[in-house]
Design a protein around this motif. Sequence first.
Motif, short mmCIF file in Angstrom:
data_model
loop_
_atom_site.label_atom_id
_atom_site.label_comp_id
_atom_site.label_asym_id
_atom_site.label_seq_id
_atom_site.Cartn_x
_atom_site.Cartn_y
_atom_site.Cartn_z
N LEU A 19 0.82 -1.20 0.00
CA LEU A 19 0.00 0.00 0.00
C LEU A 19 0.86 1.26 0.00
O LEU A 19 1.77 1.41 0.81
CB LEU A 19 -0.90 0.02 1.24
CG LEU A 19 -1.82 1.23 1.40
CD1 LEU A 19 -2.88 1.26 0.31
CD2 LEU A 19 -2.48 1.23 2.78
N VAL A 20 0.56 2.17 -0.95
CA VAL A 20 1.28 3.44 -0.99
C VAL A 20 0.34 4.64 -0.95
O VAL A 20 0.77 5.77 -0.72
CB VAL A 20 2.17 3.54 -2.25
CG1 VAL A 20 3.30 2.52 -2.17
CG2 VAL A 20 1.35 3.37 -3.53
N GLY A 21 -0.96 4.42 -1.20
CA GLY A 21 -1.88 5.55 -1.21
C GLY A 21 -3.32 5.14 -1.39
O GLY A 21 -3.66 3.95 -1.44
N ILE A 22 -4.18 6.14 -1.48
CA ILE A 22 -5.60 5.93 -1.72
C ILE A 22 -6.09 6.99 -2.68
O ILE A 22 -5.55 8.11 -2.73
CB ILE A 22 -6.40 6.00 -0.39
CG1 ILE A 22 -7.85 5.56 -0.61
CG2 ILE A 22 -6.36 7.41 0.19
CD1 ILE A 22 -8.64 5.42 0.69
N PHE A 23 -7.07 6.64 -3.51
CA PHE A 23 -7.68 7.61 -4.41
C PHE A 23 -9.18 7.60 -4.14
O PHE A 23 -9.83 6.57 -4.24
CB PHE A 23 -7.41 7.25 -5.88
CG PHE A 23 -7.87 8.31 -6.84
CD1 PHE A 23 -7.09 9.44 -7.07
CD2 PHE A 23 -9.08 8.19 -7.51
CE1 PHE A 23 -7.50 10.43 -7.95
CE2 PHE A 23 -9.50 9.17 -8.41
CZ PHE A 23 -8.71 10.30 -8.62
N THR A 24 -9.71 8.78 -3.77
CA THR A 24 -11.11 8.88 -3.39
C THR A 24 -11.84 9.88 -4.28
O THR A 24 -11.23 10.52 -5.15
CB THR A 24 -11.23 9.36 -1.92
OG1 THR A 24 -10.74 10.71 -1.85
CG2 THR A 24 -10.43 8.47 -0.99
N MET A 32 -2.91 10.58 -6.27
CA MET A 32 -3.44 9.89 -5.09
C MET A 32 -3.08 10.64 -3.80
O MET A 32 -2.24 11.56 -3.81
CB MET A 32 -2.85 8.47 -5.01
CG MET A 32 -1.37 8.48 -4.67
SD MET A 32 -0.65 6.83 -4.59
CE MET A 32 1.04 7.22 -4.03
N THR A 33 -3.68 10.24 -2.70
CA THR A 33 -3.30 10.71 -1.36
C THR A 33 -2.38 9.67 -0.74
O THR A 33 -2.75 8.50 -0.61
CB THR A 33 -4.53 10.89 -0.46
OG1 THR A 33 -5.35 11.93 -1.02
CG2 THR A 33 -4.13 11.28 0.95
#
Length: 322
Positions: free
Chosen positions: A243-248, A271-272
């Motif tokens: 895991l390196v980030g999240i996209f919302t 991404m965040t």
Amino acid sequence: MKLQKNIQTIAKNTLLQEAEAVKKVADFIDGDFEDVVTNIFGMKGRLIITGIGKSAIVANKIVATLNSTGTPSIFMHAADAIHGDLGMIQADDYVLCISKSGNTEEIKVLIPLIKRLGAKVIGMVSSIDCYVAKHADFVIKAIVSKEADPNNLAPTTSTTVQMAMGDALAICLLEARGFSAQDFAKYHPGGALGKQLYLKVDDIYPKNELPVISQDELVKASILVISKKRLGAAAIVNDEKELVGIFTDGDLRRMLEKHDDFSNLTIGEVMTSNPKTIEKGEYAIRALNEMREYDINQLIVTEGKKVIGFLHISDLINEGIV
């Protein structure tokens, strides 16, 4: 307007008077109270709690609190006891008699009968100069000088103090038993409280889709994946599937505000980073607390650095713990 102010004054004075009475009764937690806790903790039988009138209602409440915190207890109405219910008392039992005056006729009749059966008597009274205090094996001093009722008749302050002393008794026994949150959950499996104590993240996240996208994936393709999975977000991973980030949805809005052309943008560029996560095996209530603390709607469920699931606020709402 004058009537409204008077009502508020009366209500506040009632609460303050009862609060002061509870504060003062702490001075009567002494060696006698400690003896009560020690004997109940070590008893071979059961704790039976009795009373009449408002004290019977208080007795029911204390029984419920004790049962839910690991001390098996039974309620026995004092009037019913002398008409047949006395048969529930065994020689190894302890009977807690709650009485404000300590001179109630039913209680005065009951105590010699209890002793004849070999059980021990604990009195909870508002005065030590009474029948119950003089004939009980142990005494809990729930002493009050005056009821909140201006006529000093209606049981108000006295019943509040009785319940507070019952809580003190229950918590002392809880501590003595080393009663844990897990123990508490065994007796409260239903409703929101029970779920807060036993429901885990693992019980929820497998029901959800798992949108995972490589950080090198183009935004356009990524949006299609997010839309298909219907969670409004996706976990972004590197080549090692870490895991390196999240996209919302929020990241999407910010991207559109900043970029007129995103045809060549990768999801890793918008991404965040360092998203909020919850480890597999954690309790769902912890996930709820994190969502509230960070004002977010979802958490990525991880096992080490690996993404294994998603947890959304709607999941917790559906489970009834919000």
